[in-house]
Design a protein around this motif. Structure first.
Motif, PDB file in Angstrom:
ATOM      1  N   VAL A  65      12.827 -25.163  32.677  1.00  0.00           N
ATOM      2  CA  VAL A  65      11.920 -25.622  31.618  1.00  0.00           C
ATOM      3  C   VAL A  65      12.737 -26.035  30.407  1.00  0.00           C
ATOM      4  N   LEU A  66      12.483 -27.249  29.935  1.00  0.00           N
ATOM      5  CA  LEU A  66      13.211 -27.783  28.789  1.00  0.00           C
ATOM      6  C   LEU A  66      12.441 -27.609  27.491  1.00  0.00           C
ATOM      7  N   SER A  67      11.135 -27.901  27.529  1.00  0.00           N
ATOM      8  CA  SER A  67      10.354 -27.864  26.287  1.00  0.00           C
ATOM      9  C   SER A  67       8.884 -27.627  26.588  1.00  0.00           C
ATOM     10  N   VAL A  68       8.200 -27.082  25.589  1.00  0.00           N
ATOM     11  CA  VAL A  68       6.755 -26.877  25.618  1.00  0.00           C
ATOM     12  C   VAL A  68       6.206 -27.453  24.322  1.00  0.00           C
TER      13      VAL A  68
ATOM     14  N   GLU B 284       4.414 -14.780  28.096  1.00  0.00           N
ATOM     15  CA  GLU B 284       3.957 -14.529  29.463  1.00  0.00           C
ATOM     16  C   GLU B 284       4.379 -15.634  30.427  1.00  0.00           C
ATOM     17  N   LEU B 285       4.409 -16.888  29.966  1.00  0.00           N
ATOM     18  CA  LEU B 285       4.669 -18.003  30.865  1.00  0.00           C
ATOM     19  C   LEU B 285       6.124 -18.464  30.874  1.00  0.00           C
ATOM     20  N   PHE B 286       6.786 -18.429  29.705  1.00  0.00           N
ATOM     21  CA  PHE B 286       8.087 -19.067  29.611  1.00  0.00           C
ATOM     22  C   PHE B 286       9.194 -18.186  29.048  1.00  0.00           C
ATOM     23  N   GLY B 287       8.854 -17.037  28.485  1.00  0.00           N
ATOM     24  CA  GLY B 287       9.880 -16.141  27.992  1.00  0.00           C
ATOM     25  C   GLY B 287       9.746 -15.833  26.513  1.00  0.00           C
TER      26      GLY B 287
ATOM     27  N   GLY C  97      16.451 -20.754  26.282  1.00  0.00           N
ATOM     28  CA  GLY C  97      17.027 -21.956  25.706  1.00  0.00           C
ATOM     29  C   GLY C  97      16.016 -23.067  25.532  1.00  0.00           C
ATOM     30  N   ALA C  98      14.842 -22.933  26.147  1.00  0.00           N
ATOM     31  CA  ALA C  98      13.788 -23.927  25.986  1.00  0.00           C
ATOM     32  C   ALA C  98      13.271 -23.920  24.545  1.00  0.00           C
ATOM     33  N   VAL C  99      12.711 -25.045  24.125  1.00  0.00           N
ATOM     34  CA  VAL C  99      12.171 -25.195  22.776  1.00  0.00           C
ATOM     35  C   VAL C  99      10.676 -25.452  22.877  1.00  0.00           C
ATOM     36  N   ALA C 100       9.909 -24.728  22.080  1.00  0.00           N
ATOM     37  CA  ALA C 100       8.457 -24.918  22.045  1.00  0.00           C
ATOM     38  C   ALA C 100       8.050 -25.387  20.656  1.00  0.00           C
ATOM     39  N   GLN C 101       7.090 -26.280  20.622  1.00  0.00           N
ATOM     40  CA  GLN C 101       6.569 -26.787  19.349  1.00  0.00           C
ATOM     41  C   GLN C 101       5.051 -26.752  19.406  1.00  0.00           C
ATOM     42  N   PHE C 102       4.424 -26.143  18.398  1.00  0.00           N
ATOM     43  CA  PHE C 102       2.966 -26.061  18.349  1.00  0.00           C
ATOM     44  C   PHE C 102       2.460 -26.584  17.015  1.00  0.00           C
TER      45      PHE C 102
ATOM     46  N   LEU D   8      -1.269 -28.322  26.309  1.00  0.00           N
ATOM     47  CA  LEU D   8       0.145 -27.964  26.373  1.00  0.00           C
ATOM     48  C   LEU D   8       0.840 -28.928  27.317  1.00  0.00           C
ATOM     49  N   GLN D   9       1.934 -29.517  26.869  1.00  0.00           N
ATOM     50  CA  GLN D   9       2.774 -30.293  27.773  1.00  0.00           C
ATOM     51  C   GLN D   9       4.062 -29.539  28.005  1.00  0.00           C
ATOM     52  N   VAL D  10       4.383 -29.331  29.274  1.00  0.00           N
ATOM     53  CA  VAL D  10       5.599 -28.630  29.667  1.00  0.00           C
ATOM     54  C   VAL D  10       6.477 -29.613  30.421  1.00  0.00           C
ATOM     55  N   ASP D  11       7.712 -29.773  29.983  1.00  0.00           N
ATOM     56  CA  ASP D  11       8.656 -30.671  30.638  1.00  0.00           C
ATOM     57  C   ASP D  11       9.817 -29.868  31.202  1.00  0.00           C
TER      58      ASP D  11
END
Length: 385
Positions: free
Chosen positions: A163-166, A211-214, A255-260, A276-279
């Motif tokens: 997972v790269l980004s959310v 819960e989903l990505f860390g 290491g993934a980056v999330a932006q909300f 939510l878009q997950v790439d």
């Protein structure tokens, strides 16, 4: 088959969320389906006891739904040994003292989030519950939404690769209250009452990401009040002291980056109020409250950049729907978690969404507000049990 009654003191069910989602669509819905069947064949029967400050409203609700028990005296309710569970859906500022009293009375506790207006108080509640040995939980409803359950299925199946980004978009336009009634109560816009979208939504983003990505390891946020003047339930103008929009960037342990982006001052131009878009390296997904669409790397098209002509591609048409694949369909997200918690009370199922998880969400909200005030990125300390 035996039936076991669990009496639940429900505080705050005269409010919109407490009434619609928790009383009607959760506890009463469980009763309408004949109770909750446990693994040993016992049927758990929830018996709500309505608690609040407004006698007239409580009596009217009880009469409307054929309920026998209601009270404006919380201490008397908590002293009743027949009451096993205390549920709290009050305004946030009133939650901590009520939950403290319930824990001291030896009641199992289930409550809405945020669990407190400060991280220190939220952590104290988790500690008190652990020391008292009472079962405890926090509403984390979005984990039980159909769209996010499909997203979890993709994560568990390794669909994304790394997972790269959310990227999350949430919000809608809340009317100011002058020419159209506001869809949210005025206390949401007052700091002294525990209002503000950062406090309201960052706890959600914490448990969704965790819960989903860390785990979230750092936060950089900007909170602001786009609409500073609003009108309350009596039609009186007031100054909004709490933020109505928050823009956050979260670093995850992976290491993934999330932006909300969270806003009560945005007009909706997307399929659902939350998306939510997950790439990832192997594929991407866009999940809403109910639907989830995917694009695998083997089916990823090669877009052409041409600002001088109309787009050649219909980008949305290039994604594939994730099927429900849920026997009997998906139920109400709040009711699903209520069923899990009641099983937990009856020692009939696992549980991880406790007051410490709630404290973690309050911690992220508090750090988000501080990040906005100080204009810098802040580390998020890990909470250990």
């Amino acid at each position: 088959m035996t039936r076991r009654t669990v009496r639940i003191a429900m505080n705050g069910v005269t409010g919109r969320m407490g009434y619609r989602q928790h009383l009607i669509r959760s506890v009463l819905a469980i009763r309408e389906q004949g109770g909750l069947r446990l693994g040993d064949g016992t049927v758990l029967w929830p018996e709500p006891l309505l608690v609040g400050r407004r006698e007239t409203a409580l009596r009217e609700l009880a009469d409307r739904h054929g309920l026998d028990h209601w009270s404006t005296d919380l201490d008397t309710v908590l002293s009743d040994p027949a009451v096993e569970v205390y549920f709290d859906a009050q305004v946030t500022s009133a939650r901590v003292p009520a939950v403290r009293r319930a824990i001291a009375a030896g009641k199992h506790v289930y409550c809405e989030k945020p669990t407190a207006t400060s991280f220190e108080e939220a952590l104290e509640l988790a500690r008190l519950a652990r020391e008292a040995g009472v079962r405890n939980g926090v509403v984390q409803d979005k984990l039980f939404l159909p769209g996010l359950r499909k997203l979890r299925r993709l994560v568990d199946g390794g669909f994304f690769g790394r997972v790269l980004s959310v990227r999350g978009e949430f919000g809608y336009w809340v009317f100011e209250g002058d020419w159209q009634p506001a869809q949210r109560p005025s206390w949401n816009y007052r700091v002294r009452d525990g209002g503000g979208i950062t406090v309201d939504m960052f706890p959600h983003w914490d448990y969704v990401l965790h819960e989903l990505f860390g785990r979230v390891t750092s936060v950089q946020a900007l909170s602001t009040t786009h609409v500073p003047r609003r009108w309350d339930e009596d039609g009186e103008p007031y100054e909004a002291t709490a933020d109505d929009a928050a823009y956050g960037i979260f670093q995850l342990a992976s290491g993934a980056v999330a932006q909300f982006n969270s806003s009560w001052a945005v007009r909706v131009h997307r399929d659902e109020l939350l998306e939510l878009q997950v790439d990832g390296t192997h594929g991407s997904a866009v999940a809403g409250l109910r639907d989830c669409r995917v694009q695998h790397r083997s089916a990823t098209p090669r877009p052409a950049w041409d600002p001088d002509g109309p787009p050649a591609d219909r980008f949305r048409a290039q994604w594939q729907q994730v099927p429900d694949n849920e026997p009997g369909g998906f139920g109400n997200a709040f009711r699903e978690q209520w069923e899990h918690f009641l099983r937990h009370v009856a020692a009939d199922g696992p549980w991880s969404w406790d007051l410490l998880a709630g404290a973690r969400g309050v911690q992220l909200a508090e750090l988000g507000r501080r990040s906005s005030a100080e204009g810098r990125r802040l580390d998020v300390p890990e909470l250990t049990r």
